[in-house]
Motif scaffolding. Structure first.
Motif, PDB file in Angstrom:
ATOM      1  N   VAL A  11      40.136  36.424  34.030  1.00  0.00           N
ATOM      2  CA  VAL A  11      38.789  36.860  33.491  1.00  0.00           C
ATOM      3  C   VAL A  11      38.843  37.161  31.912  1.00  0.00           C
ATOM      4  CG1 VAL A  11      36.785  38.523  33.764  1.00  0.00           C
ATOM      5  CG2 VAL A  11      38.087  37.925  35.813  1.00  0.00           C
ATOM      6  N   GLY A  34      29.912  37.429  29.778  1.00  0.00           N
ATOM      7  CA  GLY A  34      29.979  36.089  28.992  1.00  0.00           C
ATOM      8  C   GLY A  34      30.822  36.442  27.656  1.00  0.00           C
ATOM      9  N   ARG A  63      31.376  31.062  27.412  1.00  0.00           N
ATOM     10  CA  ARG A  63      31.187  31.201  28.690  1.00  0.00           C
ATOM     11  C   ARG A  63      29.835  31.858  29.127  1.00  0.00           C
ATOM     12  NH1 ARG A  63      36.960  33.312  29.543  1.00  0.00           N
ATOM     13  NH2 ARG A  63      37.002  32.171  27.890  1.00  0.00           N
ATOM     14  N   GLY A  65      28.913  33.888  32.844  1.00  0.00           N
ATOM     15  CA  GLY A  65      29.561  34.017  34.266  1.00  0.00           C
ATOM     16  C   GLY A  65      28.794  35.182  35.017  1.00  0.00           C
ATOM     17  N   LYS A  67      29.727  37.932  38.378  1.00  0.00           N
ATOM     18  CA  LYS A  67      30.673  38.341  39.531  1.00  0.00           C
ATOM     19  C   LYS A  67      29.971  39.294  40.650  1.00  0.00           C
ATOM     20  CE  LYS A  67      33.443  40.176  36.339  1.00  0.00           C
ATOM     21  NZ  LYS A  67      34.459  40.721  35.734  1.00  0.00           N
ATOM     22  N   THR A  81      32.659  34.549  42.071  1.00  0.00           N
ATOM     23  CA  THR A  81      32.505  34.246  40.531  1.00  0.00           C
ATOM     24  C   THR A  81      32.063  33.319  40.563  1.00  0.00           C
ATOM     25  OG1 THR A  81      34.418  35.723  40.077  1.00  0.00           O
ATOM     26  CG2 THR A  81      34.050  34.156  38.564  1.00  0.00           C
ATOM     27  N   GLU A  83      31.110  30.978  36.938  1.00  0.00           N
ATOM     28  CA  GLU A  83      31.434  30.918  35.335  1.00  0.00           C
ATOM     29  C   GLU A  83      31.133  29.512  34.778  1.00  0.00           C
ATOM     30  OE1 GLU A  83      34.635  33.459  33.728  1.00  0.00           O
ATOM     31  OE2 GLU A  83      35.523  31.440  33.013  1.00  0.00           O
ATOM     32  N   ARG A 145      33.999  25.930  34.716  1.00  0.00           N
ATOM     33  CA  ARG A 145      35.324  26.821  34.561  1.00  0.00           C
ATOM     34  C   ARG A 145      35.785  27.641  35.872  1.00  0.00           C
ATOM     35  NH1 ARG A 145      36.581  28.663  29.608  1.00  0.00           N
ATOM     36  NH2 ARG A 145      37.486  30.523  30.662  1.00  0.00           N
TER      37      ARG A 145
END
Length: 420
Positions: A11, A34, A63, A65, A67, A81, A83, A145
């Protein structure tokens, strides 16, 4: 009984563990996060000469993402997750190196591949086709990713999807640069790639017991009729003690025919010395059966002009793309207040007849403007030897190839990075 916790994937570039939740059963949360990393890069010695550019992913790949975490009760949790890669300079999802699809001369010259010079047009056509796959996320997968879901249990975590491989987690954990910037060890082994960073269709088990963290992975190749084709197996274990860490990782992948292909093994350690931390790692790279080259002969056989040499050309490319190398890194990292300084020396010893040895060294400085925002400056020198033709990129993009074999490359990057 010792507490057991699950180990998640990377992460924001760092390995982290998922601690057992303290909230009530039935509760859940979803987090959006992000990172935007963009800056200026000045490279000399690359294809086309000096290049000044605005680049995304100098220190870390940009990125976006999501979660999720739901407490199921009894020490069980459901997690996910998702991403996505982002290119902060263009808004796209993929990128190509400055040298585009060009391969090193040792992999695109008929004579270097041991073929008659008269076959250069055929070799150039095949090299161009292979070069079209050089880049990052050229298929524009939205969650390139990582994307996975799974269960955290009292005896470890089980996750399935697209994930970081155990071997990559090991090298990232010991890299003094944390895989960031042109000074990271992986910059020496981009073409052909010597590490499987992520893999799709994977099932991973991870755990943490006090200072021990470990993962084991199986990734299915999903090739009809060939159960072992494109399959990847990997393991990793790291132990962190008081002022030190030690461990290693291993990945092995089969090619499209089910033959043993890219295999990497890593050992590394860190130790606190003085005001900072000394990092070191050593890796072996082996690939006797390169992936995705078995159809070259078939593609050439359809043309009467190239059919007689189809097998000869395919075998030459297979020999050329074989890998047998040793990687080594030593570095030192100091963080004091908002300042972080790192220096590193990286070495790649090519044991093939090409003898494409290379090494790099340099320094990186990061100043934290806040907990979320920092600015960085990285200066790296890459020394190419013999037939080596490597160039320098960043965490989020490949540098491509140098102008000529043996040409040295210098890189200066200035970046700003914001996390949210």
């Amino acid at each position: 009984m010792k507490e057991t916790r699950a180990l998640s994937a990377i992460v924001l570039g760092c390995m982290s563990s998922l601690a057992l939740a303290q909230n009530a059963p039935g509760s859940s949360s979803v987090t959006m996060y992000g990172l935007v990393d963009i800056g200026y890069t000045h490279v000399t010695g690359g294809t086309g000469g000096t290049l000044n550019s605005i680049t995304s992913g100098n220190m870390e790949g940009s990125r976006l993402g999501f979660k999720g975490d739901e407490n199921l009760g009894g020490g069980y949790r459901a997690i996910f997750t998702m991403e996505s890669r982002l290119e902060a300079d263009t808004g796209g999802l993929s990128n190509r190196p400055p040298s585009l699809g060009r391969l090193p001369d040792r992999l695109s010259s008929a004579t270097s591949l041991g073929l008659p010079s008269a076959l250069q047009p055929v070799v150039s056509a095949v090299a161009a086709q292979i070069g079209n796959s050089v880049g990052v996320n050229l298929g524009n997968s939205f969650f390139d990713r990582q994307i996975f879901t799974g269960l955290v249990t009292p005896f470890g975590a089980f996750t399935v999807g697209r994930q970081y491989t155990p071997g990559y987690l090991a090298t990232a954990g010991f890299d003094v640069m944390k895989t960031e910037s042109s000074l990271a060890l992986g910059q020496l082994v981009a073409i052909p790639a010597s590490f499987d960073i992520r893999v799709s269709n994977s099932l991973q088990y991870g755990l943490q017991i006090d200072g021990l963290r470990a993962t084991a992975m199986y990734a299915a190749g999903e090739v009809a009729g060939r159960a072992t084709a494109r399959r990847l197996l990997g393991v990793m274990a790291m132990y962190t003690g008081s002022g030190y860490s030690v461990g290693g990782g291993y990945n092995t992948r089969n090619n499209e025919l089910g033959e043993k292909s890219l295999t990497t093994a890593i050992v590394g350690a860190t130790v606190d010395i003085g005001p900072g931390t000394l990092h070191g790692q050593y890796a072996t790279i082996k690939d006797d059966h390169p992936t995705d080259l078995s159809t070259i002969a078939t593609s050439l056989a359809g043309n009467p002009a190239t059919a007689p040499v189809a097998g000869l050309v395919q075998n030459a490319f297979i020999r050329g793309f074989r890998q047998d190398a040793r990687l080594f890194q030593v570095g030192y990292r100091i963080t004091t207040g908002p300042h972080t300084v790192a220096v590193a020396y990286n070495n790649m010893n090519d044991r093939r007849p090409f003898n494409a040895d290379r090494y790099s060294y340099g320094a990186a400085y990061t100043y934290a403007l806040s907990k979320r925002t920092d600015v960085s400056a990285v200066l790296t020198h890459l020394e190419n030897k013999n037939t080596s033709q490597d160039s320098l990129g960043g965490n989020g993009y490949i540098g491509g190839v140098a102008a000529t074999p043996g040409k040295d490359v210098n890189s200066l990057s200035l970046s700003i990075r914001h996390r949210f």
